[in-house]
Design an enzyme around this catalytic site. Structure first.
Site, PDB file in Angstrom:
ATOM      1  N   GLN A  67       0.832  -1.212   0.000  1.00 43.47           N
ATOM      2  CA  GLN A  67       0.000   0.000   0.000  1.00 43.47           C
ATOM      3  C   GLN A  67       0.868   1.264   0.000  1.00 43.47           C
ATOM      4  O   GLN A  67       1.785   1.386   0.812  1.00 43.47           O
ATOM      5  CB  GLN A  67      -0.917   0.048   1.223  1.00 43.47           C
ATOM      6  CG  GLN A  67      -1.892   1.220   1.121  1.00 43.47           C
ATOM      7  CD  GLN A  67      -2.690   1.474   2.382  1.00 43.47           C
ATOM      8  OE1 GLN A  67      -2.140   1.824   3.419  1.00 43.47           O
ATOM      9  NE2 GLN A  67      -3.999   1.294   2.298  1.00 43.47           N
ATOM     10  N   CYS A 106      -6.779   7.052   5.121  1.00 39.05           N
ATOM     11  CA  CYS A 106      -6.136   7.366   6.411  1.00 39.05           C
ATOM     12  C   CYS A 106      -6.683   8.683   6.967  1.00 39.05           C
ATOM     13  O   CYS A 106      -6.680   9.703   6.282  1.00 39.05           O
ATOM     14  CB  CYS A 106      -4.624   7.437   6.239  1.00 39.05           C
ATOM     15  SG  CYS A 106      -3.792   7.779   7.802  1.00 39.05           S
ATOM     16  N   ASP A 216     -15.140  -3.415  11.611  1.00 42.25           N
ATOM     17  CA  ASP A 216     -15.732  -4.204  12.695  1.00 42.25           C
ATOM     18  C   ASP A 216     -15.993  -5.668  12.356  1.00 42.25           C
ATOM     19  O   ASP A 216     -16.875  -6.277  12.979  1.00 42.25           O
ATOM     20  CB  ASP A 216     -17.063  -3.584  13.164  1.00 42.25           C
ATOM     21  CG  ASP A 216     -16.876  -2.237  13.835  1.00 42.25           C
ATOM     22  OD1 ASP A 216     -15.737  -1.929  14.217  1.00 42.25           O
ATOM     23  OD2 ASP A 216     -17.872  -1.503  13.962  1.00 42.25           O
ATOM     24  N   GLY A 237      -9.395  -5.852  10.293  1.00 45.02           N
ATOM     25  CA  GLY A 237      -8.382  -4.986  10.889  1.00 45.02           C
ATOM     26  C   GLY A 237      -8.127  -5.353  12.334  1.00 45.02           C
ATOM     27  O   GLY A 237      -7.569  -6.413  12.652  1.00 45.02           O
TER      28      GLY A 237
HETATM   29  C1  FMN Z   1      -3.274   0.825  14.273  1.00 39.86           C
HETATM   30  C2  FMN Z   1      -3.957   0.961  12.945  1.00 39.86           C
HETATM   31  C3  FMN Z   1      -3.201   1.249  11.818  1.00 39.86           C
HETATM   32  C4  FMN Z   1      -3.824   1.402  10.578  1.00 39.86           C
HETATM   33  N1  FMN Z   1      -3.051   1.654   9.478  1.00 39.86           N
HETATM   34  C5  FMN Z   1      -3.620   1.705   8.242  1.00 39.86           C
HETATM   35  C6  FMN Z   1      -2.829   1.855   7.083  1.00 39.86           C
HETATM   36  O1  FMN Z   1      -1.589   1.919   7.135  1.00 39.86           O
HETATM   37  N2  FMN Z   1      -3.484   1.935   5.886  1.00 39.86           N
HETATM   38  C7  FMN Z   1      -4.850   1.856   5.786  1.00 39.86           C
HETATM   39  O2  FMN Z   1      -5.389   1.931   4.680  1.00 39.86           O
HETATM   40  N3  FMN Z   1      -5.617   1.681   6.877  1.00 39.86           N
HETATM   41  C8  FMN Z   1      -5.034   1.597   8.093  1.00 39.86           C
HETATM   42  N4  FMN Z   1      -5.815   1.364   9.190  1.00 39.86           N
HETATM   43  C9  FMN Z   1      -7.271   1.146   9.036  1.00 39.86           C
HETATM   44  C10 FMN Z   1      -7.591  -0.342   8.930  1.00 39.86           C
HETATM   45  O3  FMN Z   1      -7.052  -0.902   7.750  1.00 39.86           O
HETATM   46  C11 FMN Z   1      -9.110  -0.570   8.902  1.00 39.86           C
HETATM   47  O4  FMN Z   1      -9.660   0.089   7.788  1.00 39.86           O
HETATM   48  C12 FMN Z   1      -9.814  -0.035  10.157  1.00 39.86           C
HETATM   49  O5  FMN Z   1      -9.130  -0.405  11.328  1.00 39.86           O
HETATM   50  C13 FMN Z   1     -11.266  -0.536  10.217  1.00 39.86           C
HETATM   51  O6  FMN Z   1     -11.309  -1.929  10.255  1.00 39.86           O
HETATM   52  P1  FMN Z   1     -11.562  -2.713  11.655  1.00 39.86           P
HETATM   53  O7  FMN Z   1     -12.825  -2.150  12.244  1.00 39.86           O
HETATM   54  O8  FMN Z   1     -11.655  -4.160  11.257  1.00 39.86           O
HETATM   55  O9  FMN Z   1     -10.379  -2.413  12.518  1.00 39.86           O
HETATM   56  C14 FMN Z   1      -5.227   1.250  10.439  1.00 39.86           C
HETATM   57  C15 FMN Z   1      -5.977   0.956  11.585  1.00 39.86           C
HETATM   58  C16 FMN Z   1      -5.361   0.802  12.818  1.00 39.86           C
HETATM   59  C17 FMN Z   1      -6.206   0.477  14.016  1.00 39.86           C
END
Ligand code: FMN
Length: 336
Positions: A67, A106, A216, A237
């Site tokens: 990415q 982001c 989620d 995530g």
């Molecule tokens: C610690 C952390 C770092 C993340 N870094 C990135 C990243 O580098 N690039 C990106 O597109 N999303 C990033 N995200 C977002 C996740 O890819 C994801 O979209 C987000 O956490 C929602 O999914 P979830 O509810 O399953 O956690 C990050 C999220 C967290 C919590």
């Protein structure tokens, strides 16, 4: 769909977490592919060593999509070319990248104040030029281009925005079902995936764009909600951070066994050892503290262990602390 079918899931990109060691573990447990931590296009084109390290692909990983983030279409295309050609200092691939993903989601202030990440959702012209420029590079190397977006900046604009990306030639869209304003709270809204998909279908003109739902996913039930909205797969995530076995449950919802205490301990040890091997002892330990904390969260004695891990100064000490910790289910220790 029956409740027994496999639910296709990838590991979402997470800066500070989705490095080679963690991706390998998630792949072994069933992640279909994994996305790297975000890589600064601008820093990569300056031959920055630390940035190059983020793009390492190790042995035994699932297919890895790299990415990139940035705001300049030319720089983004050059970065994609460097990553796909492998022609940059510090490049280390056990297998070639499976694709390029562009970060348009982001929410972090430092990133959006540069017009990068989710700020691109406020500038669809620029987003289109970036996607088109990177797509050209992806075509040259025969790999797919995906873009990760949010629902919008502070309202649902993903449907129109996705059409623009489709016109620019994007092969996959991953939708994090929150707006930038919502950051990581409140709950994700999978309905946004259904609405965006139906707008996208009008635009596709015979070309099928893959669509991944994100936000989620923490169980087979939550994954099924996204698949029910029409998503082809889901990206996991935060729920994977202390529970990569979620991929095992998604792959085989009926038969997957929960991790044993020994399995949890071995996984934490493996993560720390591999991080230390790949990044050096000091950095490996430093980065492993927050990772280990996810694995022990909510367990009896976890706060004390976290404290000790934060003070551990050698790999040997770190490993001893993890070895000595009693996980729920061991020697009469109650559950979480
Ligand atoms: C610690 C952390 C770092 C993340 N870094 C990135 C990243 O580098 N690039 C990106 O597109 N999303 C990033 N995200 C977002 C996740 O890819 C994801 O979209 C987000 O956490 C929602 O999914 P979830 O509810 O399953 O956690 C990050 C999220 C967290 C919590």
């Amino acid at each position: 769909m029956t409740n027994t079918s496999s639910l296709p899931a990838s590991l979402a990109p997470m800066a500070g977490y989705t490095d080679s060691a963690f991706r390998r573990i998630c792949g072994e447990l069933g992640a279909v592919y994994a996305v790297s931590e975000m890589i600064s296009a601008e820093a990569l084109t300056r031959s920055d060593r630390e940035t190059a390290e983020l793009s390492k692909i190790g042995e035994g990983e699932p297919p890895v999509v790299l990415q990139i983030f940035g705001r300049d279409p030319g720089v983004m295309a050059r970065a994609a070319d460097l990553l796909l050609s492998g022609n940059y200092p510090g490049c280390s691939y056990a297998a070639p990248p499976a694709g390029i993903d562009i970060n348009m989601g982001c929410p972090v202030r430092k990133i959006v104040s540069n017009g990068e990440g989710s700020a691109l959702m406020l500038d669809p012209d620029r987003a289109e030029r970036i996607a088109a420029a990177v797509k050209e590079v992806c075509l040259k190397y025969g790999v797919p281009l995906s873009v990760k977006i949010r629902m919008g900046w502070d309202s649902l604009t993903a449907p129109e925005f996705s059409k623009i990306l489709a016109r620019a030639g994007v092969d996959r869209i991953t939708l994090h079902c929150r707006t930038r304003a919502q950051m990581y709270m409140p709950s994700a809204d999978p309905e946004a995936a259904r609405i965006t998909l139906s707008a996208l279908r009008e635009e596709e003109c015979g070309r099928r764009i893959l669509f991944t739902g994100n936000g989620d996913v923490c169980s087979p039930e939550s994954a099924r909600v996204y698949l029910g909205m029409g998503c082809g797969d889901v990206a996991v995530g935060r729920a994977a951070l202390g529970d990569p076995w979620l991929f095992r449950r998604l792959k085989d919802p009926e038969n997957a066994a929960p991790p044993t205490p020994a399995e949890i301990r071995e996984t934490v040890i493996r993560l720390v050892e591999e991080s230390a091997r790949e990044k050096g002892e000091i950095r490996g330990i430093r980065e492993s503290r927050s990772r280990a904390a996810y694995f022990i969260r909510g367990m009896r004695g976890s706060a004390a262990l976290r404290d000790k891990l934060n003070r551990a100064e050698s790999l040997k000490e770190f490993l001893r602390l993890v070895e000595e910790f009693r996980f729920p289910g061991e020697l009469g220790v109650a559950g979480r």
